[in-house]
Write an enzyme that holds these catalytic residues in place. Sequence first.
Site, PDB file in Angstrom:
ATOM      1  N   LEU A  34       0.970  -1.268   0.155  1.00 16.15           N
ATOM      2  CA  LEU A  34      -0.032  -0.191   0.118  1.00 16.15           C
ATOM      3  C   LEU A  34       0.931   1.355   0.042  1.00 16.15           C
ATOM      4  CD1 LEU A  34      -2.529  -1.183   2.591  1.00 16.15           C
ATOM      5  CD2 LEU A  34      -2.654  -1.449   0.032  1.00 16.15           C
ATOM      6  N   HIS A  35       0.375   2.396  -0.633  1.00 16.63           N
ATOM      7  CA  HIS A  35       1.023   3.448  -0.680  1.00 16.63           C
ATOM      8  C   HIS A  35      -0.186   4.642  -0.417  1.00 16.63           C
ATOM      9  CE1 HIS A  35      -0.643   3.623  -4.549  1.00 16.63           C
ATOM     10  NE2 HIS A  35      -0.250   2.486  -4.942  1.00 16.63           N
ATOM     11  N   HIS A  38      -3.817   4.148  -2.449  1.00 14.17           N
ATOM     12  CA  HIS A  38      -4.368   3.050  -1.883  1.00 14.17           C
ATOM     13  C   HIS A  38      -5.143   3.843  -0.622  1.00 14.17           C
ATOM     14  CE1 HIS A  38      -1.477   0.222  -3.552  1.00 14.17           C
ATOM     15  NE2 HIS A  38      -2.480  -0.098  -4.165  1.00 14.17           N
ATOM     16  N   GLY A 149      -9.499   3.558  -7.722  1.00 17.12           N
ATOM     17  CA  GLY A 149      -8.835   4.663  -8.238  1.00 17.12           C
ATOM     18  C   GLY A 149      -8.965   5.075  -9.668  1.00 17.12           C
ATOM     19  N   ASP A 152      -6.533   3.896 -12.420  1.00 14.06           N
ATOM     20  CA  ASP A 152      -6.579   2.650 -13.484  1.00 14.06           C
ATOM     21  C   ASP A 152      -8.151   2.991 -13.869  1.00 14.06           C
ATOM     22  OD1 ASP A 152      -4.592   0.409 -12.649  1.00 14.06           O
ATOM     23  OD2 ASP A 152      -5.257   1.494 -10.728  1.00 14.06           O
ATOM     24  N   MET A 186       1.487   7.645  -8.381  1.00 17.29           N
ATOM     25  CA  MET A 186       1.979   6.449  -7.208  1.00 17.29           C
ATOM     26  C   MET A 186       1.380   5.028  -7.749  1.00 17.29           C
ATOM     27  SD  MET A 186       1.636   7.949  -3.453  1.00 17.29           S
ATOM     28  CE  MET A 186       2.474   9.528  -3.016  1.00 17.29           C
ATOM     29  N   ARG A 189       4.196  -0.805  -8.399  1.00 15.05           N
ATOM     30  CA  ARG A 189       5.151  -1.148  -9.288  1.00 15.05           C
ATOM     31  C   ARG A 189       6.341  -0.011  -9.671  1.00 15.05           C
ATOM     32  NH1 ARG A 189       0.391  -3.622 -12.486  1.00 15.05           N
ATOM     33  NH2 ARG A 189       0.983  -5.998 -12.611  1.00 15.05           N
TER      34      ARG A 189
HETATM   35  P1  AMP Z   1      -3.833  -2.224  -6.893  1.00 13.73           P
HETATM   36  O1  AMP Z   1      -3.389  -2.387  -5.475  1.00 13.73           O
HETATM   37  O2  AMP Z   1      -2.723  -1.436  -7.832  1.00 13.73           O
HETATM   38  O3  AMP Z   1      -4.547  -2.965  -7.713  1.00 13.73           O
HETATM   39  O4  AMP Z   1      -4.863  -0.777  -6.635  1.00 13.73           O
HETATM   40  C1  AMP Z   1      -5.840  -0.886  -5.878  1.00 13.73           C
HETATM   41  C2  AMP Z   1      -6.572   0.337  -6.066  1.00 13.73           C
HETATM   42  O5  AMP Z   1      -5.918   1.551  -5.785  1.00 13.73           O
HETATM   43  C3  AMP Z   1      -7.302   0.353  -7.519  1.00 13.73           C
HETATM   44  O6  AMP Z   1      -8.523   1.121  -7.440  1.00 13.73           O
HETATM   45  C4  AMP Z   1      -6.308   1.575  -8.094  1.00 13.73           C
HETATM   46  O7  AMP Z   1      -6.862   2.431  -9.104  1.00 13.73           O
HETATM   47  C5  AMP Z   1      -6.160   2.328  -6.872  1.00 13.73           C
HETATM   48  N1  AMP Z   1      -4.928   3.305  -6.819  1.00 13.73           N
HETATM   49  C6  AMP Z   1      -3.801   2.777  -7.182  1.00 13.73           C
HETATM   50  N2  AMP Z   1      -2.594   3.736  -7.367  1.00 13.73           N
HETATM   51  C7  AMP Z   1      -3.471   4.843  -7.075  1.00 13.73           C
HETATM   52  C8  AMP Z   1      -2.954   6.263  -6.958  1.00 13.73           C
HETATM   53  N3  AMP Z   1      -1.702   6.734  -6.991  1.00 13.73           N
HETATM   54  N4  AMP Z   1      -4.103   7.087  -6.869  1.00 13.73           N
HETATM   55  C9  AMP Z   1      -5.287   6.856  -6.562  1.00 13.73           C
HETATM   56  N5  AMP Z   1      -5.627   5.586  -6.703  1.00 13.73           N
HETATM   57  C10 AMP Z   1      -4.584   4.650  -6.804  1.00 13.73           C
END
Ligand code: AMP
Length: 283
Positions: A34-35, A38, A149, A152, A186, A189
Amino acid sequence: MTQIIHSVSDLQKWSMEQKRQGKTVGLVPTMGFLHEGHLSLIDTAHAQGADAVAVSIFVNPTQFGPNEDFDRYPRDFEHDRILCEQHGADVIFAPEVNDMYPAAVTCWVQEEEISKGLCGKTRPIHFRGVTTVVTKLFNAALPDLAVFGQKDAQQAAIIKRMVRDLNFPIRIIVSPIVREADGLAMSSRNKYLSADERQRALTLSRSLREAKEALENGTRTDALAECDVIRQKLTASGGVVDYVEALDPETMLPVTSGSQRPVLFALACAYGTTRLIDNMKVD
Ligand code: AMP
């Protein structure tokens, strides 16, 4: 205290108990590591009325292609747990792959329009995996609202379409992109990038911002031509462009030349072995 739940049936019981108490249940699906992006989704869930928030942390194998990064996808559960705690998440749902997929999948959920373009071209099974796992997470968490988010953007549009077409009684909220101070969106990856690649990857957000400025102040007027400008900048920075497209922000379908309506620029570009995505809306 954030409770950790591993099994689907325990999460269902937790959710039903929250609802029995009159609480609104929010779900934030993630793949962990998480960042701030998230964490902003957790904050949004609270701000949008969720009294009980579940964050799922699950690296979903069915959304990775055979040559993609499933095995090396970064994981740090203890750090994630502390961050969830700090942001007031009530539950972390952390299933094992065998719990989520006890048998080989022969039943999929598939969106068949928005999924075909953009990332769907180079990642043909990706969105089928996403819609299937999100359906499974919805059936496990039984949320009243779920937060995704804008990072995506294509995924968020597909989830909204799925919820509309399949009558999920869930409010979908899309939360803005959180960026590093220098503009890089953010992403879990980003950890893969070398210092040099990370510097060059700033071209993603910079070229999007420059396109937005040029179109909004009238220096340039054609969104499709602007895609070429962005593409050239990405290539000049050493990136390998997958796509740069100008889309209708509502339908996620490509805009036609000369359109005066708002446009979403979306792009995917690789630096070394790391493929990054970004997008920006131009009003
Ligand atoms: P992930 O863990 O990459 O599958 O992302 C989980 C959720 O966090 C998804 O809905 C992403 O769109 C959202 N997310 C990832 N990075 C960001 C970001 N920089 N800003 C806002 N939402 C994000």
